[in-house]
Design a protein around this motif. Structure first.
Motif, PDB file in Angstrom:
ATOM      1  N   LEU A   3       0.826  -1.201   0.000  1.00  0.00           N
ATOM      2  CA  LEU A   3       0.000   0.000   0.000  1.00  0.00           C
ATOM      3  C   LEU A   3       0.865   1.256   0.000  1.00  0.00           C
ATOM      4  CD1 LEU A   3      -3.079   0.622   0.173  1.00  0.00           C
ATOM      5  CD2 LEU A   3      -2.738   0.913   2.640  1.00  0.00           C
ATOM      6  N   ALA A   4       0.435   2.259  -0.773  1.00  0.00           N
ATOM      7  CA  ALA A   4       1.124   3.549  -0.819  1.00  0.00           C
ATOM      8  C   ALA A   4       0.093   4.667  -0.809  1.00  0.00           C
ATOM      9  CB  ALA A   4       2.002   3.657  -2.064  1.00  0.00           C
ATOM     10  N   CYS A   5       0.478   5.789  -0.267  1.00  0.00           N
ATOM     11  CA  CYS A   5      -0.350   6.989  -0.202  1.00  0.00           C
ATOM     12  C   CYS A   5       0.123   7.950  -1.280  1.00  0.00           C
ATOM     13  CB  CYS A   5      -0.213   7.606   1.189  1.00  0.00           C
ATOM     14  SG  CYS A   5      -0.885   9.256   1.354  1.00  0.00           S
ATOM     15  N   ARG A   6      -0.743   8.286  -2.235  1.00  0.00           N
ATOM     16  CA  ARG A   6      -0.355   9.188  -3.327  1.00  0.00           C
ATOM     17  C   ARG A   6      -1.263  10.413  -3.370  1.00  0.00           C
ATOM     18  NH1 ARG A   6       0.501   4.197  -6.009  1.00  0.00           N
ATOM     19  NH2 ARG A   6       2.689   3.899  -6.611  1.00  0.00           N
ATOM     20  N   ILE A   7      -0.640  11.565  -3.579  1.00  0.00           N
ATOM     21  CA  ILE A   7      -1.384  12.807  -3.776  1.00  0.00           C
ATOM     22  C   ILE A   7      -1.418  13.106  -5.271  1.00  0.00           C
ATOM     23  CG2 ILE A   7      -1.469  15.285  -3.282  1.00  0.00           C
ATOM     24  CD1 ILE A   7      -0.062  14.720  -0.641  1.00  0.00           C
ATOM     25  N   HIS A   8      -2.621  13.215  -5.821  1.00  0.00           N
ATOM     26  CA  HIS A   8      -2.786  13.494  -7.251  1.00  0.00           C
ATOM     27  C   HIS A   8      -3.031  14.971  -7.518  1.00  0.00           C
ATOM     28  CE1 HIS A   8      -3.237   9.244  -8.814  1.00  0.00           C
ATOM     29  NE2 HIS A   8      -3.267   9.061  -7.505  1.00  0.00           N
ATOM     30  N   GLY A   9      -3.384  15.720  -6.497  1.00  0.00           N
ATOM     31  CA  GLY A   9      -3.662  17.154  -6.609  1.00  0.00           C
ATOM     32  C   GLY A   9      -4.209  17.641  -5.286  1.00  0.00           C
ATOM     33  N   ILE A  60       4.042  10.370  -3.954  1.00  0.00           N
ATOM     34  CA  ILE A  60       4.040   9.759  -2.627  1.00  0.00           C
ATOM     35  C   ILE A  60       4.809  10.703  -1.713  1.00  0.00           C
ATOM     36  CG2 ILE A  60       4.717   7.791  -1.213  1.00  0.00           C
ATOM     37  CD1 ILE A  60       4.654   6.064  -3.736  1.00  0.00           C
ATOM     38  N   PRO A  61       4.136  11.368  -0.772  1.00  0.00           N
ATOM     39  CA  PRO A  61       4.856  12.286   0.116  1.00  0.00           C
ATOM     40  C   PRO A  61       5.577  11.519   1.215  1.00  0.00           C
ATOM     41  CG  PRO A  61       2.542  12.265   0.678  1.00  0.00           C
ATOM     42  CD  PRO A  61       2.704  11.313  -0.488  1.00  0.00           C
ATOM     43  N   GLY A  62       6.182  12.270   2.127  1.00  0.00           N
ATOM     44  CA  GLY A  62       6.813  11.652   3.281  1.00  0.00           C
ATOM     45  C   GLY A  62       8.323  11.670   3.224  1.00  0.00           C
ATOM     46  N   HIS A  63       8.947  12.490   4.098  1.00  0.00           N
ATOM     47  CA  HIS A  63      10.406  12.528   4.164  1.00  0.00           C
ATOM     48  C   HIS A  63      10.925  12.479   5.603  1.00  0.00           C
ATOM     49  CE1 HIS A  63       9.073  16.784   4.260  1.00  0.00           C
ATOM     50  NE2 HIS A  63      10.001  16.886   5.194  1.00  0.00           N
ATOM     51  N   GLY A 124       8.258   9.590  -1.988  1.00  0.00           N
ATOM     52  CA  GLY A 124       8.601   9.562  -0.580  1.00  0.00           C
ATOM     53  C   GLY A 124       8.267   8.259   0.118  1.00  0.00           C
ATOM     54  N   MET A 125       8.048   8.336   1.427  1.00  0.00           N
ATOM     55  CA  MET A 125       8.009   7.139   2.263  1.00  0.00           C
ATOM     56  C   MET A 125       6.657   6.857   2.912  1.00  0.00           C
ATOM     57  SD  MET A 125      11.807   7.354   4.022  1.00  0.00           S
ATOM     58  CE  MET A 125      11.754   9.089   4.433  1.00  0.00           C
ATOM     59  N   PHE A 126       5.590   7.487   2.479  1.00  0.00           N
ATOM     60  CA  PHE A 126       4.267   7.140   3.003  1.00  0.00           C
ATOM     61  C   PHE A 126       3.767   5.895   2.274  1.00  0.00           C
ATOM     62  CE2 PHE A 126       2.945  11.675   4.490  1.00  0.00           C
ATOM     63  CZ  PHE A 126       3.882  11.600   5.500  1.00  0.00           C
ATOM     64  N   ARG A 127       4.423   4.778   2.554  1.00  0.00           N
ATOM     65  CA  ARG A 127       4.072   3.486   1.963  1.00  0.00           C
ATOM     66  C   ARG A 127       4.584   2.367   2.869  1.00  0.00           C
ATOM     67  NH1 ARG A 127       7.823   3.782  -3.531  1.00  0.00           N
ATOM     68  NH2 ARG A 127       9.251   5.402  -2.810  1.00  0.00           N
ATOM     69  N   VAL A 337       1.861  14.576  13.793  1.00  0.00           N
ATOM     70  CA  VAL A 337       1.071  13.382  13.515  1.00  0.00           C
ATOM     71  C   VAL A 337       1.902  12.468  12.623  1.00  0.00           C
ATOM     72  CG1 VAL A 337      -1.047  12.478  12.477  1.00  0.00           C
ATOM     73  CG2 VAL A 337      -1.085  14.659  13.727  1.00  0.00           C
ATOM     74  N   GLN A 338       1.908  11.179  12.949  1.00  0.00           N
ATOM     75  CA  GLN A 338       2.701  10.220  12.185  1.00  0.00           C
ATOM     76  C   GLN A 338       1.830   9.094  11.641  1.00  0.00           C
ATOM     77  OE1 GLN A 338       5.586   9.060  15.204  1.00  0.00           O
ATOM     78  NE2 GLN A 338       7.096  10.506  14.414  1.00  0.00           N
ATOM     79  N   LEU A 339       2.237   8.612  10.489  1.00  0.00           N
ATOM     80  CA  LEU A 339       1.655   7.393   9.918  1.00  0.00           C
ATOM     81  C   LEU A 339       2.548   6.220  10.280  1.00  0.00           C
ATOM     82  CD1 LEU A 339       0.732   8.770   6.384  1.00  0.00           C
ATOM     83  CD2 LEU A 339      -0.862   8.161   8.197  1.00  0.00           C
ATOM     84  N   VAL A 340       1.946   5.095  10.593  1.00  0.00           N
ATOM     85  CA  VAL A 340       2.711   3.921  11.012  1.00  0.00           C
ATOM     86  C   VAL A 340       2.238   2.691  10.252  1.00  0.00           C
ATOM     87  CG1 VAL A 340       3.213   4.805  13.323  1.00  0.00           C
ATOM     88  CG2 VAL A 340       1.139   3.450  12.940  1.00  0.00           C
TER      89      VAL A 340
END
Length: 343
Positions: A3-9, A60-63, A124-127, A337-340
């Motif tokens: 699973l990955a989190c993607r921003i399209h706009g 995919i954001p996240g750094h 990035g690493m939101f996956r 806030v963090q995603l885990v």
């Protein structure tokens, strides 16, 4: 498939399948430990851009992240499966003129994770799982949580901003903006020996957090007369990415002092205060990302010289990314806030 989190706009965040990446000899496959939602991630989510960096393909954001090693390439020597690691999101080329003089945060060929600064974008690493080069990883053996390790990157930003401010021993420092970066800047100013740290913001909760991590005084800049914010500090650090915060810095810095801009200001309609800077002989410098300060940040965390736990507001699973972004955008309820990923 993972699973990955993607921003399209703007406000278009989707949870999608992510292909498994190949593993080169010096690569490491990681499981996400924790990943913080920072101001730039929020800008991508809310507006589809950060300053001049505009999303032109799904990102995919996240750094700000930590991870656990799953697999290693044949040439990897520093980490082994099962180890927890801090992850440096900067991948400078090491060969350009800036890298060669030790300013690798200004690398001409920088690959910075979760950024739309180049095209194709650097994902990035939101996956759940991802592959990193070994040189971007710092193995950590101490009893410290993955959430704390994920705070190494924002702490490094505060350290770099303070480093750009010059010697602070015995000085009064004003930090404009009490979000995560502002609070990390407070911590960094304390480490640098500042005698007094003042923080300004327009909300109560961030100011309380800044006080908890070491600020001597907190001021609601929207509730005091402008005259009360004149020549308070030897150094002012803009950590909000807000024109009002910059104006506070300009007023609060004593003649001959220094202003450090850490925050990303709006891309348009900025009137540069050249005459104010000239007549009062102010130094105005920028601070962009971080360099060696990332290693300092990991060291401060792993030795418990710095405690970032008061700033960690919530951890949500990756599947609840939209909820996490909305919470992170609410300054009345959260700081970091963090995603885990638990799988």
């Amino acid at each position: 498939m993972t699973l990955a989190c993607r921003i399209h706009g703007a406000r278009d965040l989707r949870l999608e399948a992510d292909d498994e990446a190949p593993l080169a000899p010096t690569d490491v496959e990681l499981r996400l430990g924790a990943a913080g939602i920072c101001g730039s991630d929020l800008h991508y989510y809310l507006h589809g851009r950060v300053g001049a960096f505009v999303i032109r393909e799904p990102l995919i954001p996240g750094h700000e992240a930590s991870g656990v090693v799953l697999r290693v390439g044949a040439a990897v020597t520093r980490v082994q499966p099962g180890m927890k690691v801090a992850i440096n999101p900067s991948h400078p080329c090491g060969q350009c003129d800036y890298c060669r003089v030790g300013r690798d945060n200004l690398c001409r060929n920088m690959r910075f994770l979760g950024s739309a600064s180049v095209y194709p974008h650097v994902q990035g690493m939101f996956r759940e799982r991802f592959v990193m080069g070994e040189r971007q990883l710092t193995p950590v053996h101490e009893d410290i949580s993955l959430g704390e390790l994920a705070c190494a990157e924002p702490l490094s930003i505060g350290l770099h901003g303070v480093n750009r401010a010059g010697p602070l021993l015995g000085k009064t420092v004003l930090v404009a903006g009490a979000g995560t970066i502002g609070c990390m800047t407070v911590i960094a100013a304390r480490l640098a020996g500042a005698a007094r740290v003042i923080v300004t913001d327009i909300a109560d909760r961030p100011l309380r957090m800044a006080t908890e991590v070491g600020a001597d005084e907190s001021i609601r800049s929207d509730q005091v007369a402008p005259a009360d914010l004149v020549e308070l500090a030897d150094v002012a650090i803009e950590a909000a990415g807000n024109l009002g915060a910059l104006q506070t810095c300009l007023s609060a810095t004593r003649r001959g002092g220094r202003i450090v801009q850490v925050g990303t200001l709006p891309a348009d309609d900025i009137a540069f205060p050249a005459n104010n800077i000239m007549a009062r002989e102010l130094d105005y410098v920028g601070a962009f990302r971080a360099g060696l300060e990332f290693d300092w940040a990991v060291s401060f965390l792993r030795t418990r010289r710095v405690d970032v736990r008061p700033l960690m507001s919530a951890q949500l699973p990756l599947e609840r990314a939209v909820e996490a972004f909305e919470l992170a955008a609410d300054r009345k309820r959260s700081t970091k806030v963090q995603l885990v990923c638990d799988s």
